[in-house]
Design a protein around this motif. Structure first.
Motif, mmCIF file in Angstrom:
data_model
loop_
_atom_site.group_PDB
_atom_site.id
_atom_site.type_symbol
_atom_site.label_atom_id
_atom_site.label_comp_id
_atom_site.label_asym_id
_atom_site.label_seq_id
_atom_site.Cartn_x
_atom_site.Cartn_y
_atom_site.Cartn_z
ATOM 1 N N ASN A 121 -18.630 3.888 0.883
ATOM 2 C CA ASN A 121 -17.560 4.832 0.546
ATOM 3 C C ASN A 121 -16.203 4.167 0.289
ATOM 4 O OD1 ASN A 121 -19.322 7.027 0.789
ATOM 5 N ND2 ASN A 121 -18.934 7.152 2.973
ATOM 6 N N GLU A 122 -16.180 2.857 0.200
ATOM 7 C CA GLU A 122 -14.917 2.166 -0.043
ATOM 8 C C GLU A 122 -14.677 2.035 -1.548
ATOM 9 O OE1 GLU A 122 -12.982 -1.652 1.961
ATOM 10 O OE2 GLU A 122 -14.461 -2.233 0.444
ATOM 11 N N ILE A 123 -13.437 2.299 -1.949
ATOM 12 C CA ILE A 123 -13.030 2.072 -3.325
ATOM 13 C C ILE A 123 -11.802 1.167 -3.306
ATOM 14 C CG2 ILE A 123 -13.971 4.228 -4.250
ATOM 15 C CD1 ILE A 123 -11.107 5.343 -4.245
ATOM 16 N N VAL A 124 -11.585 0.496 -4.419
ATOM 17 C CA VAL A 124 -10.404 -0.333 -4.586
ATOM 18 C C VAL A 124 -9.600 0.278 -5.725
ATOM 19 C CG1 VAL A 124 -9.522 -2.637 -5.097
ATOM 20 C CG2 VAL A 124 -11.625 -2.380 -3.779
ATOM 21 N N ILE A 125 -8.364 0.627 -5.432
ATOM 22 C CA ILE A 125 -7.472 1.222 -6.427
ATOM 23 C C ILE A 125 -6.541 0.122 -6.905
ATOM 24 C CG2 ILE A 125 -5.736 2.994 -6.860
ATOM 25 C CD1 ILE A 125 -6.956 4.407 -4.283
ATOM 26 N N ILE A 126 -6.552 -0.129 -8.193
ATOM 27 C CA ILE A 126 -5.732 -1.196 -8.760
ATOM 28 C C ILE A 126 -4.558 -0.548 -9.479
ATOM 29 C CG2 ILE A 126 -5.705 -3.206 -10.282
ATOM 30 C CD1 ILE A 126 -8.875 -3.137 -9.863
ATOM 31 N N ASN A 127 -3.381 -0.840 -8.975
ATOM 32 C CA ASN A 127 -2.129 -0.265 -9.475
ATOM 33 C C ASN A 127 -1.286 -1.424 -10.000
ATOM 34 O OD1 ASN A 127 0.110 1.467 -9.811
ATOM 35 N ND2 ASN A 127 0.824 1.053 -7.746
ATOM 36 N N GLY A 128 -1.439 -1.718 -11.285
ATOM 37 C CA GLY A 128 -0.768 -2.897 -11.828
ATOM 38 C C GLY A 128 -1.426 -4.140 -11.263
ATOM 39 N N ILE A 129 -0.651 -4.956 -10.518
ATOM 40 C CA ILE A 129 -1.225 -6.163 -9.914
ATOM 41 C C ILE A 129 -1.598 -5.941 -8.455
ATOM 42 C CG2 ILE A 129 -0.052 -7.749 -11.484
ATOM 43 C CD1 ILE A 129 1.954 -8.295 -9.204
ATOM 44 N N ASN A 130 -1.280 -4.782 -7.915
ATOM 45 C CA ASN A 130 -1.576 -4.474 -6.513
ATOM 46 C C ASN A 130 -2.948 -3.823 -6.374
ATOM 47 O OD1 ASN A 130 1.022 -5.334 -5.701
ATOM 48 N ND2 ASN A 130 1.856 -3.352 -6.303
ATOM 49 N N GLU A 131 -3.700 -4.280 -5.385
ATOM 50 C CA GLU A 131 -5.001 -3.686 -5.074
ATOM 51 C C GLU A 131 -4.926 -3.047 -3.698
ATOM 52 O OE1 GLU A 131 -8.327 -6.301 -5.484
ATOM 53 O OE2 GLU A 131 -7.938 -6.648 -7.605
ATOM 54 N N MET A 132 -5.394 -1.801 -3.610
ATOM 55 C CA MET A 132 -5.386 -1.071 -2.343
ATOM 56 C C MET A 132 -6.801 -0.605 -2.034
ATOM 57 S SD MET A 132 -2.038 1.358 -2.948
ATOM 58 C CE MET A 132 -2.631 2.023 -4.501
ATOM 59 N N LYS A 133 -7.295 -0.950 -0.854
ATOM 60 C CA LYS A 133 -8.602 -0.466 -0.423
ATOM 61 C C LYS A 133 -8.420 0.889 0.228
ATOM 62 C CE LYS A 133 -10.726 -4.937 0.238
ATOM 63 N NZ LYS A 133 -11.381 -5.840 1.179
ATOM 64 N N ALA A 134 -9.361 1.793 -0.021
ATOM 65 C CA ALA A 134 -9.316 3.127 0.555
ATOM 66 C C ALA A 134 -10.744 3.626 0.758
ATOM 67 C CB ALA A 134 -8.554 4.084 -0.358
ATOM 68 N N THR A 135 -10.892 4.573 1.659
ATOM 69 C CA THR A 135 -12.187 5.216 1.880
ATOM 70 C C THR A 135 -12.209 6.515 1.093
ATOM 71 O OG1 THR A 135 -12.305 4.273 4.092
ATOM 72 C CG2 THR A 135 -13.752 6.139 3.630
#
Length: 159
Positions: free
Chosen positions: A65-79
């Motif tokens: 259930n983990e996704i990685v959201i890529i916002n420009g050069i920033n990567e954020m892990k979220a469930t």
């Protein structure tokens, strides 16, 4: 047993060749792995305070259930807690009227009907809603996703 100067140079040369081949193979494997990472790019509407771009890329994470959201050069892990896709279409009344007038003037009554149908072409405004948890905080993100984008999301992220 001592090696002669020529034997030492030959073994060092073979070692250097082997290092170059290994480096090349590792770079090729890395490029292939990057190609295999499935991401999807979607237009961002709102719902997450740390996203500042108009579009985001999303890929499947390592954990369930983990996704990685890529916002420009920033990567954020979220469930990913839940998702919902809502199909929405909008027809422009103004464009329908304009199409009817032009069609009616050019070809008569049937042209008015055809012009209205063409002028009122449906614009897809479908939205993908994602509920994600990040650092104990829940965010409700809205992303623009027509049927094709939703199917891609389902295949790459959920599948």
């Amino acid at each position: 047993m001592c090696k002669s100067k020529g034997e030492k140079e030959e073994s060092e040369s073979m070692f250097e060749k082997l290092k170059k081949v290994m480096k090349h193979e590792m770079e090729a494997a890395k490029k292939q792995a990057e190609k295999n990472v499935s991401t999807i790019e979607l237009d961002y509407i709102g719902g997450h305070p740390k996203i500042t771009k108009k579009s985001v890329k999303i890929r499947k994470g390592v954990q369930p259930n983990e996704i990685v959201i890529i916002n420009g050069i920033n990567e954020m892990k979220a469930t990913l807690l839940e998702y919902q896709w809502g199909e929405q279409g909008v027809r422009s009344v103004g464009k329908a009227a304009t199409g009817a007038i032009i069609g009616g003037v050019l070809t008569g009554g049937l042209g008015a009907i055809a012009g209205a149908a063409i002028g009122a072409k449906k614009k897809d405004k479908s939205i993908l809603h994602l509920a994600v948890e990040q650092n104990g905080q829940t965010y409700h993100m809205q992303l623009r996703a027509d049927q094709k984008k939703y199917n891609e999301f389902a295949k790459k992220i959920l599948g």
